[in-house]
Design a protein around this motif. Structure first.
Motif, PDB file in Angstrom:
ATOM      1  N   ASP A  64       0.810  -1.222   0.000  1.00 26.93           N
ATOM      2  CA  ASP A  64       0.000   0.000   0.000  1.00 26.93           C
ATOM      3  C   ASP A  64       0.845   1.274   0.000  1.00 26.93           C
ATOM      4  O   ASP A  64       0.292   2.367  -0.061  1.00 26.93           O
ATOM      5  CB  ASP A  64      -0.914   0.028   1.226  1.00 26.93           C
ATOM      6  CG  ASP A  64      -1.882  -1.136   1.251  1.00 26.93           C
ATOM      7  OD1 ASP A  64      -2.266  -1.619   0.159  1.00 26.93           O
ATOM      8  OD2 ASP A  64      -2.246  -1.582   2.357  1.00 26.93           O
ATOM      9  N   ILE A  65       2.156   1.150   0.101  1.00 26.40           N
ATOM     10  CA  ILE A  65       3.024   2.329   0.164  1.00 26.40           C
ATOM     11  C   ILE A  65       3.169   2.915  -1.232  1.00 26.40           C
ATOM     12  O   ILE A  65       3.640   2.244  -2.159  1.00 26.40           O
ATOM     13  CB  ILE A  65       4.401   1.971   0.761  1.00 26.40           C
ATOM     14  CG1 ILE A  65       4.219   1.456   2.194  1.00 26.40           C
ATOM     15  CG2 ILE A  65       5.327   3.176   0.724  1.00 26.40           C
ATOM     16  CD1 ILE A  65       5.488   0.921   2.824  1.00 26.40           C
ATOM     17  N   THR A  66       2.751   4.176  -1.379  1.00 28.22           N
ATOM     18  CA  THR A  66       2.802   4.868  -2.666  1.00 28.22           C
ATOM     19  C   THR A  66       3.496   6.217  -2.489  1.00 28.22           C
ATOM     20  O   THR A  66       3.830   6.610  -1.377  1.00 28.22           O
ATOM     21  CB  THR A  66       1.376   5.126  -3.198  1.00 28.22           C
ATOM     22  OG1 THR A  66       0.705   5.993  -2.264  1.00 28.22           O
ATOM     23  CG2 THR A  66       0.589   3.836  -3.359  1.00 28.22           C
ATOM     24  N   GLU A  67       3.680   6.924  -3.621  1.00 30.43           N
ATOM     25  CA  GLU A  67       4.231   8.282  -3.555  1.00 30.43           C
ATOM     26  C   GLU A  67       3.355   9.164  -2.674  1.00 30.43           C
ATOM     27  O   GLU A  67       3.851   9.976  -1.899  1.00 30.43           O
ATOM     28  CB  GLU A  67       4.316   8.893  -4.952  1.00 30.43           C
ATOM     29  CG  GLU A  67       5.467   8.406  -5.782  1.00 30.43           C
ATOM     30  CD  GLU A  67       5.531   9.119  -7.115  1.00 30.43           C
ATOM     31  OE1 GLU A  67       5.633  10.359  -7.114  1.00 30.43           O
ATOM     32  OE2 GLU A  67       5.469   8.424  -8.146  1.00 30.43           O
ATOM     33  N   GLU A  68       2.046   9.005  -2.805  1.00 31.91           N
ATOM     34  CA  GLU A  68       1.117   9.824  -2.027  1.00 31.91           C
ATOM     35  C   GLU A  68       1.248   9.554  -0.527  1.00 31.91           C
ATOM     36  O   GLU A  68       1.197  10.478   0.280  1.00 31.91           O
ATOM     37  CB  GLU A  68      -0.314   9.557  -2.486  1.00 31.91           C
ATOM     38  CG  GLU A  68      -1.332  10.466  -1.827  1.00 31.91           C
ATOM     39  CD  GLU A  68      -2.749  10.175  -2.297  1.00 31.91           C
ATOM     40  OE1 GLU A  68      -3.647  10.832  -1.779  1.00 31.91           O
ATOM     41  OE2 GLU A  68      -2.941   9.295  -3.153  1.00 31.91           O
TER      42      GLU A  68
END
Length: 178
Positions: free
Chosen positions: A90-94
């Motif tokens: 679930d780790i994204t740029e956002e």
């Protein structure tokens, strides 16, 4: 005349009676300089003089500076916030955006991905590198230790931590149980 008096006092071993101060050719008035204007400051929140420190962790969350935090969290230089991720996938740029928006700039973000060190998406790591923030990805127990070490060194450090799901926990400083 004053200089002669000062030299005469020095020659005779006596302390000088008057110190010579530099003189200014002009005086500033309140209208001339911003220093004379009153400034009003509203204090919204006192900064903690101590740095962030992870006291313990378990499968439910973390204890940071004596405060219990449940679930994944993001540690910033003077605050802790809930981090809305379920796993390393679930780790994204956002989800990392809060780390590059802060002042003073965070030098390094330590990411704890749970029980095991998991690989993050390459575009996420690239985006952080382009913004000048280093990322260190580790399993959560090692990420906690690394974060504490970097904070102790005085580095401007952030952490993104997912609690380990296994039975490993740190119950107090320096003790790990399984």
């Amino acid at each position: 005349m004053a200089a002669a008096l000062a030299l005469r006092c020095l020659y005779q071993g006596r302390p000088t009676l008057r110190r010579l101060a530099p003189r200014r050719g002009h005086r500033l008035s309140p209208a001339d300089d911003e220093l004379y204007q009153r400034t009003q400051i509203s204090l919204l929140q006192r900064e903690s003089p101590q740095t962030m420190y992870i006291n313990s962790y378990n499968s439910h969350g973390f204890t940071v500076n004596g405060n219990r935090v449940f679930g994944p969290c993001a540690l910033l230089p003077y605050s802790v916030v809930q981090w809305n991720v379920g796993s390393h996938q679930d780790i994204t740029e956002e989800s990392f955006s809060l780390f590059w928006m802060l002042e003073p700039r965070i030098e390094i973000v330590v990411v704890g991905t749970g029980d095991r060190t998991e690989q993050l998406q390459p575009q996420v790591l690239r985006a952080m590198r382009q913004r000048g923030v280093a990322v260190e990805v580790q399993d959560t127990p090692n990420a906690c230790a690394t974060f504490n070490f970097l904070c102790h060194e005085g580095r401007v450090t952030g952490a993104a931590l997912i609690p380990p799901t296994g039975r490993t926990s740190l119950t107090s400083l320096g003790q790990a149980t399984e």
